[in-house]
Design a protein around this motif. Structure first.
Motif, PDB file in Angstrom:
ATOM      1  N   VAL A 186       0.671  -1.151   0.029  1.00  0.00           N
ATOM      2  CA  VAL A 186      -0.203   0.000   0.134  1.00  0.00           C
ATOM      3  C   VAL A 186       0.796   1.164   0.181  1.00  0.00           C
ATOM      4  O   VAL A 186       1.743   1.403   0.694  1.00  0.00           O
ATOM      5  N   PHE A 187       0.496   2.364  -0.950  1.00  0.00           N
ATOM      6  CA  PHE A 187       0.945   3.553  -0.793  1.00  0.00           C
ATOM      7  C   PHE A 187      -0.098   4.655  -0.241  1.00  0.00           C
ATOM      8  O   PHE A 187      -1.144   4.258  -0.759  1.00  0.00           O
ATOM      9  N   ARG A 188       0.113   5.122   0.789  1.00  0.00           N
ATOM     10  CA  ARG A 188      -0.928   6.033   1.486  1.00  0.00           C
ATOM     11  C   ARG A 188      -1.160   7.126   0.718  1.00  0.00           C
ATOM     12  O   ARG A 188      -0.122   7.784   0.396  1.00  0.00           O
ATOM     13  N   GLY A 189      -2.245   7.688   0.664  1.00  0.00           N
ATOM     14  CA  GLY A 189      -2.787   8.674  -0.319  1.00  0.00           C
ATOM     15  C   GLY A 189      -2.522  10.138   0.490  1.00  0.00           C
ATOM     16  O   GLY A 189      -2.551  10.071   1.824  1.00  0.00           O
ATOM     17  N   ASN A 190      -2.217  11.125  -0.146  1.00  0.00           N
ATOM     18  CA  ASN A 190      -1.775  12.342   0.500  1.00  0.00           C
ATOM     19  C   ASN A 190      -2.932  13.399   0.607  1.00  0.00           C
ATOM     20  O   ASN A 190      -2.917  14.380   1.244  1.00  0.00           O
ATOM     21  N   GLN A 191      -4.053  12.897  -0.412  1.00  0.00           N
ATOM     22  CA  GLN A 191      -5.254  13.904  -0.292  1.00  0.00           C
ATOM     23  C   GLN A 191      -6.465  12.983   0.233  1.00  0.00           C
ATOM     24  O   GLN A 191      -7.412  13.556   1.048  1.00  0.00           O
ATOM     25  N   LYS A 192      -6.552  11.790  -0.205  1.00  0.00           N
ATOM     26  CA  LYS A 192      -7.649  10.966   0.174  1.00  0.00           C
ATOM     27  C   LYS A 192      -7.155   9.724   0.699  1.00  0.00           C
ATOM     28  O   LYS A 192      -7.512   8.636   0.136  1.00  0.00           O
ATOM     29  N   PRO A 193      -6.610   9.618   1.913  1.00  0.00           N
ATOM     30  CA  PRO A 193      -6.014   8.462   2.415  1.00  0.00           C
ATOM     31  C   PRO A 193      -6.988   7.346   2.931  1.00  0.00           C
ATOM     32  O   PRO A 193      -6.470   6.093   2.999  1.00  0.00           O
ATOM     33  N   ASP A 194      -8.116   7.834   3.020  1.00  0.00           N
ATOM     34  CA  ASP A 194      -9.283   6.723   3.492  1.00  0.00           C
ATOM     35  C   ASP A 194      -9.913   6.240   2.294  1.00  0.00           C
ATOM     36  O   ASP A 194     -11.059   5.283   2.749  1.00  0.00           O
ATOM     37  N   SER A 195      -9.551   6.510   1.066  1.00  0.00           N
ATOM     38  CA  SER A 195     -10.153   5.960   0.100  1.00  0.00           C
ATOM     39  C   SER A 195      -9.305   5.198  -0.943  1.00  0.00           C
ATOM     40  O   SER A 195      -8.132   5.772  -0.906  1.00  0.00           O
ATOM     41  N   PHE A 196      -9.570   4.209  -1.682  1.00  0.00           N
ATOM     42  CA  PHE A 196      -8.455   3.394  -2.084  1.00  0.00           C
ATOM     43  C   PHE A 196      -8.744   3.057  -3.512  1.00  0.00           C
ATOM     44  O   PHE A 196      -9.726   3.035  -4.217  1.00  0.00           O
ATOM     45  N   PRO A 253       3.901  10.606  -5.162  1.00  0.00           N
ATOM     46  CA  PRO A 253       2.913  10.365  -4.163  1.00  0.00           C
ATOM     47  C   PRO A 253       1.358  10.529  -4.626  1.00  0.00           C
ATOM     48  O   PRO A 253       0.851  11.519  -5.189  1.00  0.00           O
ATOM     49  N   PRO A 254       0.460   9.362  -4.499  1.00  0.00           N
ATOM     50  CA  PRO A 254      -0.969   9.633  -5.187  1.00  0.00           C
ATOM     51  C   PRO A 254      -1.915  10.288  -4.190  1.00  0.00           C
ATOM     52  O   PRO A 254      -1.709  10.208  -3.002  1.00  0.00           O
ATOM     53  N   ALA A 255      -3.063  10.763  -4.809  1.00  0.00           N
ATOM     54  CA  ALA A 255      -4.135  11.395  -4.014  1.00  0.00           C
ATOM     55  C   ALA A 255      -4.772  10.157  -3.241  1.00  0.00           C
ATOM     56  O   ALA A 255      -4.877  10.410  -1.912  1.00  0.00           O
ATOM     57  N   TYR A 256      -5.201   9.445  -3.703  1.00  0.00           N
ATOM     58  CA  TYR A 256      -5.779   8.064  -3.223  1.00  0.00           C
ATOM     59  C   TYR A 256      -4.873   7.390  -2.603  1.00  0.00           C
ATOM     60  O   TYR A 256      -3.645   7.162  -3.265  1.00  0.00           O
ATOM     61  N   SER A 257      -5.229   6.506  -1.469  1.00  0.00           N
ATOM     62  CA  SER A 257      -4.284   5.348  -1.050  1.00  0.00           C
ATOM     63  C   SER A 257      -4.330   4.339  -2.003  1.00  0.00           C
ATOM     64  O   SER A 257      -5.447   4.114  -2.662  1.00  0.00           O
ATOM     65  N   ILE A 258      -3.362   3.719  -2.593  1.00  0.00           N
ATOM     66  CA  ILE A 258      -3.352   2.650  -3.604  1.00  0.00           C
ATOM     67  C   ILE A 258      -2.678   1.326  -3.100  1.00  0.00           C
ATOM     68  O   ILE A 258      -1.829   1.268  -2.354  1.00  0.00           O
TER      69      ILE A 258
END
Length: 226
Positions: free
Chosen positions: A29-39, A82-87
């Motif tokens: 998992v890469f944790r999102g920097n804008q929407k970390p609780d959405s995947f 770094p992604p907006a969503y967690s990936i």
């Protein structure tokens, strides 16, 4: 030369059933920097059908080393951007035995399936002379229109073709649980599938780079639209 027909044949087969052979899914998992609780979830199974006897090995280059290569390529991208969503990067095992790894994941998921914005399954990513096929295109028209619109503007793959729902790869257990998803595979080129000819040198990777860029821009567009 005349060959007499056989009246009988005697075959001896020795096999062993391993009822509890252990295998594992691989998850990152890469944790999102804008929407970390959405995947956003990317999947690509890493197993293949193995060997037949002592000498015949099924390499599985297109099915599915190519999909795993796409997964790893996207990992590299998101490690640098770094992604907006967690990936979530999920490489299930036992796909060839009946989607067992992905079924296990959805029943024991460490993340809330209801918080998955979208899932894309990579299985057969090694050709692309004739573009890509999108399974579930008609089930998720909003997301498909975003994907197709990006390609129309940027010409990343030669064509995007559509197919309805089909329970033929690891997206299926997620789809059955209500997770929005596509299964995408490349079209054209080598037809080798579940045979000895599915080797790396048979794959053109004609669409690989454009396909990868298309997915990255699709994820960016999803983040921008919500």
């Amino acid at each position: 030369m005349k060959i007499d027909s056989l009246s009988w044949i005697d075959i001896h087969i020795h096999n062993k059933f391993l009822a509890e052979k252990k295998t594992r899914n691989i998850l990152g998992v890469f944790r999102g920097n804008q929407k970390p609780d959405s995947f956003i979830v990317f999947t690509a199974h890493y197993d293949h059908i193995g060997s037949l006897g002592r000498k015949s090995i099924f390499p599985g280059a297109n099915d599915n080393a190519s999909g795993v290569a796409m997964l790893i390529s996207l990992m590299k991208h998101y490690s640098e951007h770094p992604p907006a969503y967690s990936i979530v990067f999920l490489s299930p095992s036992a796909e060839e035995l009946g989607l067992l790894g992905s079924q296990h994941f959805v029943l024991n998921s460490p993340i809330d399936l209801g918080r998955i914005r979208f899932l894309i399954n990579f299985d057969l990513a090694g050709t692309g002379e004739e573009g890509i096929m999108v399974v579930n295109a008609g089930e998720h028209t909003e997301e498909f229109n975003i994907l197709a619109g990006i390609n129309k503007n940027d010409s990343l793959v030669s064509a995007i073709k559509t197919r309805g729902e089909a329970c033929i790869s690891d997206h299926c257990p997620f789809y059955a649980m209500g997770v929005p998803c596509f299964y995408i595979y490349t079209m054209g080129g080598s037809k080798a599938y579940h045979d000895l000819s599915d080797i790396p040198s048979a794959l053109s990777l004609a669409a690989f780079d454009g396909y990868r860029k298309l997915i990255i821009r699709f994820v960016e567009a999803l983040a921008a639209s919500n």
